[in-house]
Design a protein around this motif. Structure first.
Motif, short mmCIF file in Angstrom:
data_model
loop_
_atom_site.label_atom_id
_atom_site.label_comp_id
_atom_site.label_asym_id
_atom_site.label_seq_id
_atom_site.Cartn_x
_atom_site.Cartn_y
_atom_site.Cartn_z
N MET A 59 1.00 -1.19 0.06
CA MET A 59 0.04 0.06 0.03
C MET A 59 0.85 1.23 -0.02
O MET A 59 1.78 1.38 0.54
CB MET A 59 -1.00 -0.12 1.46
N ASP A 60 0.29 2.29 -0.69
CA ASP A 60 1.16 3.67 -0.62
C ASP A 60 1.45 4.11 0.63
O ASP A 60 0.40 4.14 1.49
CB ASP A 60 0.30 4.49 -1.60
N THR A 61 2.74 4.64 0.91
CA THR A 61 2.99 4.98 2.12
C THR A 61 2.25 6.17 2.66
O THR A 61 1.94 6.46 3.74
CB THR A 61 4.49 5.29 2.24
N HIS A 62 1.97 6.92 1.66
CA HIS A 62 1.16 8.45 1.90
C HIS A 62 -0.19 8.05 2.31
O HIS A 62 -0.72 8.92 3.32
CB HIS A 62 1.18 9.01 0.67
N GLN B 269 10.27 1.04 4.18
CA GLN B 269 9.89 2.36 3.34
C GLN B 269 9.97 3.43 4.51
O GLN B 269 10.37 4.70 4.31
CB GLN B 269 8.94 2.35 2.60
#
Ligand SMILES: [Zn+2]
Length: 385
Positions: A1-4, A211
């Motif tokens: 999933m996108d870290t943002h 990340q």
């Protein structure tokens, strides 16, 4: 999933009424009252000192996930993350939350040792470590827990703990901010099919965490002890994941680590929801370095003490004073500490530490560690939570 997305969700769902290290039933009761308007909450029993043990149930899916936190009362970071997660689940506008609750049934015991939480100790009211009572079940909390496992028969078990500041990810200068374990299910530590599933989920969480906190994820030792709850569940063939919320630089309140636990929880639950996990991708688990013990809270390096060149290690002892956790500095080692790291380091440059009697003076009432390097006065203060 996108870290943002994860970061945005943490900002959105963080339960701001919970902060710091001291988290008890008194802190979470108002939240449970609010939650009871939105989802099922069941009192599943009582602790040895008659405090309530509660179970939160969400969703209606066929995959059953069981989470329990604060089995050790002074390990509260995961409890905070659990309430952040609950805010995520109860947001009816969140599509992933909806999908998860359709596919999974989530069971959460937010505080398994309410007496230990109140006293801020690893042990329960009778001074028993509940994580060594899985077989004998001498304590009410152990019986309540094992009856629940028998009743719901979870497909996945999440054993949520916290670890001390001494741990490093490998024998390195990186603290083990989060550590995981797939507990062994036999003496041979066999890599069973259910362990492979747990390992695959841990590997997935590690990929995401790298990340955010590269090199700061560790893997706990998998020595087998059937008296531990995780090992018992693993021996029953339930994929079990131990979480250890650890130290992040200067984060003695564990508010930063809380965020990484939240990311880990979301990642693992999403993975379980969207993947038919076979365990085939378990091997990456072994690329996570094993926990080392390379840290002290403070190292005062390279000072002259009674004519000898030494390093001094200071460790904070956590004490509950007037409903607040204080971190009291204590000298735990004097010698050559080249192989160790301090979360904070003070460089002495061979200057003499002096004081009349003990060279380093601890002032308990002020909770200070006070020493002189030549004419310079150093004070290492306790922090409070
Ligand atoms: Zn623990």
């Amino acid at each position: 999933m996108d870290t943002h997305i994860l970061q945005n969700w943490f900002d959105t769902y963080k339960e701001v009424s919970l902060f710091g290290r001291y988290i008890t039933l008194d802190h979470i009761s108002p939240l449970l009252d609010l939650l009871s308007l939105k989802t099922e909450i069941e009192q599943i029993g009582f602790s040895e000192n008659n405090a309530s043990i509660d179970l939160i149930k969400l969703g209606s899916g066929s995959k059953k996930l069981l989470f329990w936190s604060q089995m050790h009362g002074n390990e509260s970071t995961t409890t905070k993350a659990v309430f952040d997660l609950l805010n995520f689940f109860t947001d009816v506008s969140n599509d992933l939350a909806k999908t998860i609750l359709k596919e999974c049934t989530i069971y959460i015991i937010p505080i398994l040792s309410p007496d230990g939480a109140k006293a801020y100790t690893r042990l329960n009211f009778n001074q028993v470590d509940l994580n060594r009572d899985a077989q004998q079940k001498t304590q009410k909390e152990s019986i309540v827990f094992s009856k629940l496992v028998e009743r719901i028969q979870p497909d996945f078990a999440f054993n949520l703990h916290g670890q001390r500041t001494i741990f490093s990810a490998g024998e390195t200068k990186y603290p083990a901010t989060v550590s995981f374990l797939s507990p062994a299910s036999d003496l041979e530590r066999s890599i069973t099919p259910s362990r492979k599933i747990a390992m695959e989920i841990i590997a997935k969480m590690n990929t995401v965490l790298q990340q955010f906190i590269p090199n700061q994820v560790g893997r706990y030792d998998d020595g087998f002890n059937l008296n531990c709850v995780g090992d018992t569940l693993a021996s029953m063939g339930i994929p079990t994941i131990l979480f250890e919320a650890g130290h992040y630089s200067n984060d003695y309140d564990r508010e930063i680590t809380r965020e990484y636990i939240f990311y880990s929880l979301i990642t693992s639950i999403e993975y379980i929801t969207t993947t038919q996990i076979t365990g085939d991708r378990y091997k990456d688990y072994f690329s996570i370095p094993e926990n080392g013990k390379c840290f002290y809270d403070v190292i005062i390096r390279d000072v002259m003490l009674k004519g000898e060149n030494v390093d001094i290690a200071v460790q904070y002892s956590e004490e509950l004073i007037k409903n607040s956790v204080k971190f009291i500095p204590k000298i735990v080692k004097i010698g050559d500490l080249q192989k160790f790291y301090g979360h904070r380091e003070i460089i002495g440059k061979k200057r003499a530490i002096y004081n009349e009697n003990v060279t380093v003076e601890i002032v308990p009432e002020a909770m200070l560690l006070k020493f002189h390097l030549n004419s310079e006065l150093f004070l290492i203060e306790s922090t409070k939570s």
